[in-house]
Design an enzyme around this catalytic site. Structure first.
Site, mmCIF file in Angstrom:
data_model
loop_
_atom_site.group_PDB
_atom_site.id
_atom_site.type_symbol
_atom_site.label_atom_id
_atom_site.label_comp_id
_atom_site.label_asym_id
_atom_site.label_seq_id
_atom_site.Cartn_x
_atom_site.Cartn_y
_atom_site.Cartn_z
ATOM 1 N N ASP A 192 0.851 -1.186 0.000
ATOM 2 C CA ASP A 192 0.000 0.000 0.000
ATOM 3 C C ASP A 192 0.888 1.238 0.000
ATOM 4 O OD1 ASP A 192 0.784 -0.591 2.716
ATOM 5 O OD2 ASP A 192 -0.645 0.925 3.385
ATOM 6 N N GLU B 200 -0.004 -0.918 5.773
ATOM 7 C CA GLU B 200 1.072 -0.476 6.670
ATOM 8 C C GLU B 200 0.966 1.013 6.950
ATOM 9 O OE1 GLU B 200 4.999 1.113 7.883
ATOM 10 O OE2 GLU B 200 3.826 1.617 6.106
#
Length: 339
Positions: free
Chosen positions: A12, A106
């Site tokens: 991400d 994250e």
């Protein structure tokens, strides 16, 4: 039996615009201004970003000035895959069992929440989530999120004297009680901070969202306690519960785990030196998935990827440093096989 080793990255990216990314390649960077977008005139200036001067001669991957690049952490994903391909193509390169994992979320602090540590079965691991060449980090912040709810009184402004309590004013009053210099823009190295991340207010209601960070556990706890004390002080002043603070811990300093057995750090240092990379041991002014995974029983320091200026249009990645990261991964698993 050799220790099973793991490598982890997240796919991400941050919440800056990441749609329709148009990366550009700059070969043999000359150390001067980089024009990112001709229409807006946005440039990446070495005076603003001095680290660019260290990348003269490198091949850089940059943005078009309208999006982030996503090197955090696509660079880490690419480097792990490339290292595994090299090992697959060269069976003469000795290594033990290797585990890899790529995860989401994250950047919002949830990536490792569902990480299956028992089935990962690694003795130790590394996140590829750093920046500058040589970074080797095994200390992270202790982190918490705090929400401050504000409760005011809304009346007609024409008859508001001694009645109205404006939550915008309450917000300013609460924030003013926190140390003015203990904010991200005035801190570095091991200095912690309070960050007022966002807030929204009407006259009768408001919400402030803070993040609280400190490497030192006692100072971290003291920061959380200060938020509560400030709310209590102001509630007593107003004679009512105008301020309600709710906090939740996000992650803790992985040094607490890793310093008990520094083998992962020493092995990474040896691999870097063998690859002609000078190790830069420093604390992370943030966290990685490794912060949580370390507390799940898998010590997980963080290694460089070769990216920089993350989370915005000035982001870049050095192809030269990415290649060095791949070399370090390959050398690391070889050294682990020799131990």
């Amino acid at each position: 039996m050799k220790d099973t080793i793991g490598f982890i990255a997240h796919y991400d990216t941050a919440d800056f615009n990441s749609e329709n990314i148009q990366p550009r390649i700059i070969e043999n960077y000359d150390g001067n201004l980089i024009l990112l977008n001709e229409t807006t005139g946005l440039v990446s200036d070495p005076l603003m970003f001095p680290h660019l001067k260290e990348l003269v001669g490198h091949t850089l991957i940059v943005t078009d000035g309208t999006t982030l690049l996503g090197a955090d952490d696509k660079a880490g994903v690419v480097e792990i895959i490339e290292a595994m391909l090299i090992l697959k193509k060269n069976p003469d390169l000795k290594h033990g069992e290797i585990r890899i994992a790529f995860g989401p979320d994250e950047e919002i602090g949830r990536g490792a929440n569902l990480f299956d540590a028992p089935n990962f079965r690694a003795k130790f691991a590394y996140t590829l989530d750093g920046a500058k060449r040589g970074e080797l980090e095994y200390e992270s912040f202790n982190a918490a999120a705090a929400i401050v709810e504000l409760h005011g009184v809304s009346v007609h402004p024409g008859t508001a004297k001694d009645k109205m309590i404006n939550c915008a004013k309450l917000a300013m009053e609460f924030d003013a009680l926190l140390p003015a210099n203990e904010v991200p823009e005035h801190t570095e190295h091991y200095e912690g901070f309070f960050l007022l991340h966002d807030m929204e207010t009407t006259i009768d209601h408001g919400k402030m969202t803070y993040i609280i960070r400190d490497h030192d556990k006692e100072k971290f706890l003291a920061r959380k306690e200060r938020m509560l004390k400030n709310a209590n002080y102001l509630n007593e002043k107003y004679g009512a519960e105008r301020f309600v603070v709710r906090m939740k811990d996000s992650y803790y300093n992985m040094r607490e785990v890793i310093e008990k057995d520094m083998k992962p750090v020493e092995l990474a240092k040896q691999a870097m030196v063998a690859c002609d990379v000078e190790p830069i041991i420093q604390p992370i002014r943030g966290g990685t998935d490794g912060s949580k995974i370390s507390f799940m029983g898998i010590p997980t320091p963080n290694l460089f990827t070769g990216g920089g200026n993350y989370h915005g249009p000035y982001e870049y990645a050095s192809l030269d440093d990415m290649q060095k990261a791949v070399e370090v991964i390959v050398k690391l698993v070889q050294l682990n096989a020799e131990v």
